[in-house]
Design an enzyme around this catalytic site. Structure first.
Site, PDB file in Angstrom:
ATOM      1  N   GLU A 276      -2.955  -4.574  -3.135  1.00 43.45           N
ATOM      2  CA  GLU A 276      -3.416  -5.508  -4.166  1.00 43.45           C
ATOM      3  C   GLU A 276      -3.467  -4.835  -5.530  1.00 43.45           C
ATOM      4  O   GLU A 276      -3.101  -5.414  -6.554  1.00 43.45           O
ATOM      5  CB  GLU A 276      -4.822  -6.031  -3.827  1.00 43.45           C
TER       6      GLU A 276
ATOM      7  N   GLU B 110       0.361   5.123   0.646  1.00 40.77           N
ATOM      8  CA  GLU B 110      -0.567   6.128   1.170  1.00 40.77           C
ATOM      9  C   GLU B 110      -0.167   7.535   0.719  1.00 40.77           C
ATOM     10  O   GLU B 110       0.905   7.740   0.133  1.00 40.77           O
ATOM     11  CB  GLU B 110      -0.644   6.000   2.704  1.00 40.77           C
TER      12      GLU B 110
ATOM     13  N   CYS C  16     -10.516  -3.482  -4.349  1.00 40.28           N
ATOM     14  CA  CYS C  16      -9.492  -4.426  -4.815  1.00 40.28           C
ATOM     15  C   CYS C  16     -10.132  -5.689  -5.370  1.00 40.28           C
ATOM     16  O   CYS C  16      -9.657  -6.250  -6.357  1.00 40.28           O
ATOM     17  CB  CYS C  16      -8.511  -4.751  -3.685  1.00 40.28           C
TER      18      CYS C  16
ATOM     19  N   ASN D  67       0.828  -1.201   0.000  1.00 39.04           N
ATOM     20  CA  ASN D  67       0.000   0.000   0.000  1.00 39.04           C
ATOM     21  C   ASN D  67       0.866   1.256   0.000  1.00 39.04           C
ATOM     22  O   ASN D  67       1.906   1.320   0.657  1.00 39.04           O
ATOM     23  CB  ASN D  67      -1.029   0.009   1.144  1.00 39.04           C
TER      24      ASN D  67
ATOM     25  N   CYS E 292     -10.197  -5.247   0.213  1.00 38.68           N
ATOM     26  CA  CYS E 292     -11.344  -4.333   0.220  1.00 38.68           C
ATOM     27  C   CYS E 292     -12.162  -4.517  -1.052  1.00 38.68           C
ATOM     28  O   CYS E 292     -11.726  -5.167  -2.014  1.00 38.68           O
ATOM     29  CB  CYS E 292     -10.866  -2.886   0.363  1.00 38.68           C
TER      30      CYS E 292
ATOM     31  N   CYS F 240      -4.236   0.716  -2.434  1.00 34.93           N
ATOM     32  CA  CYS F 240      -4.042  -0.553  -1.720  1.00 34.93           C
ATOM     33  C   CYS F 240      -2.955  -1.399  -2.383  1.00 34.93           C
ATOM     34  O   CYS F 240      -2.709  -1.305  -3.589  1.00 34.93           O
ATOM     35  CB  CYS F 240      -5.326  -1.366  -1.713  1.00 34.93           C
TER      36      CYS F 240
HETATM   37  N1  THU Z   1      -5.345  -1.563   2.432  1.00 32.05           N
HETATM   38  C1  THU Z   1      -4.774  -2.364   1.472  1.00 32.05           C
HETATM   39  O1  THU Z   1      -3.637  -2.160   1.060  1.00 32.05           O
HETATM   40  N2  THU Z   1      -5.527  -3.389   1.003  1.00 32.05           N
HETATM   41  C2  THU Z   1      -6.806  -3.665   1.381  1.00 32.05           C
HETATM   42  O2  THU Z   1      -7.443  -4.521   0.789  1.00 32.05           O
HETATM   43  C3  THU Z   1      -7.385  -2.960   2.515  1.00 32.05           C
HETATM   44  C4  THU Z   1      -6.666  -1.752   2.973  1.00 32.05           C
HETATM   45  C5  THU Z   1      -4.563  -0.426   2.909  1.00 32.05           C
HETATM   46  C6  THU Z   1      -5.101   0.906   2.479  1.00 32.05           C
HETATM   47  C7  THU Z   1      -4.540   1.819   3.545  1.00 32.05           C
HETATM   48  O3  THU Z   1      -3.230   2.189   3.172  1.00 32.05           O
HETATM   49  C8  THU Z   1      -4.455   0.929   4.772  1.00 32.05           C
HETATM   50  O4  THU Z   1      -4.545  -0.415   4.316  1.00 32.05           O
HETATM   51  C9  THU Z   1      -5.555   1.179   5.795  1.00 32.05           C
HETATM   52  O5  THU Z   1      -6.795   1.109   5.212  1.00 32.05           O
END
Ligand code: THU
Length: 161
Positions: free
Chosen positions: A75, A64, A115, A62, A112, A73
């Site tokens: 994925e 940010e 994704c 991820n 999520c 994210c």
């Molecule tokens: N996140 C992912 O990388 N993948 C997911 O499927 C769920 C959430 C990340 C996004 C964000 O950087 C952190 O987790 C908190 O939501």
């Protein structure tokens, strides 16, 4: 009127050593990718590793952003990079793992909705299932045979034609 039941099966492994060698490799790549996540705002580090038909593993984590919705994210970073590097190449599996700096993630981290939709595009396009392996930081590993199990009644390009 009719009622239909949609169900699916998962396989639960108590430990990574129960996985096949290939799947252990894939999960190790996801764990490594997780350690390189850029998640200064959530402190929730996610790693993903995509296994391609040619045997190559593409990693993502991820990323940010100070403007929160601009982040992405793990994925989608991984699967979009796979699509960018090897357009049209089939994807066999994706391993996903999450760890928090604030608490121990003991349950397999589920992708999520965005994704799931993004991965489903690739699965629908290749007309072959993408295996999903989910893991937290500790605890069990969940295996799903296909992304479509995680996104029943999903939207795909067939609706557009
Ligand atoms: N996140 C992912 O990388 N993948 C997911 O499927 C769920 C959430 C990340 C996004 C964000 O950087 C952190 O987790 C908190 O939501």
């Amino acid at each position: 009127m009719s009622q239909k039941k949609i169900s699916f099966e998962i396989t639960v492994y108590d430990s990574v050593i129960e996985l096949s060698n290939d799947d252990q490799n894939l999960m190790s790549a996801a764990v490594e990718a997780r350690s390189r996540a850029y998640a200064p705002y959530s402190s929730f580090n996610v790693g993903a590793a995509v296994l391609l038909e040619n045997g190559e593993i593409i990693e993502g984590n991820n990323q940010e952003n100070a403007s929160y919705p601009s982040g992405l994210c793990a994925e989608r970073v991984a699967i979009f990079y796979a699509g960018a590097k090897y357009p049209g190449m089939k994807i066999k599996a994706i391993a996903i793992t999450a760890a928090s700096l604030n608490h121990e993630v003991k349950e397999p981290a589920a992708p999520c909705g965005n994704c799931r939709q993004a991965i489903s595009e690739y699965e629908f396009r290749q007309q072959e299932p993408i295996k999903i392996l989910l893991m937290g930081e500790t605890g069990s590993i969940v295996e799903c045979d296909s992304l479509s199990d995680l996104l029943p009644l999903g939207f795909n390009s067939s609706f557009l034609n």
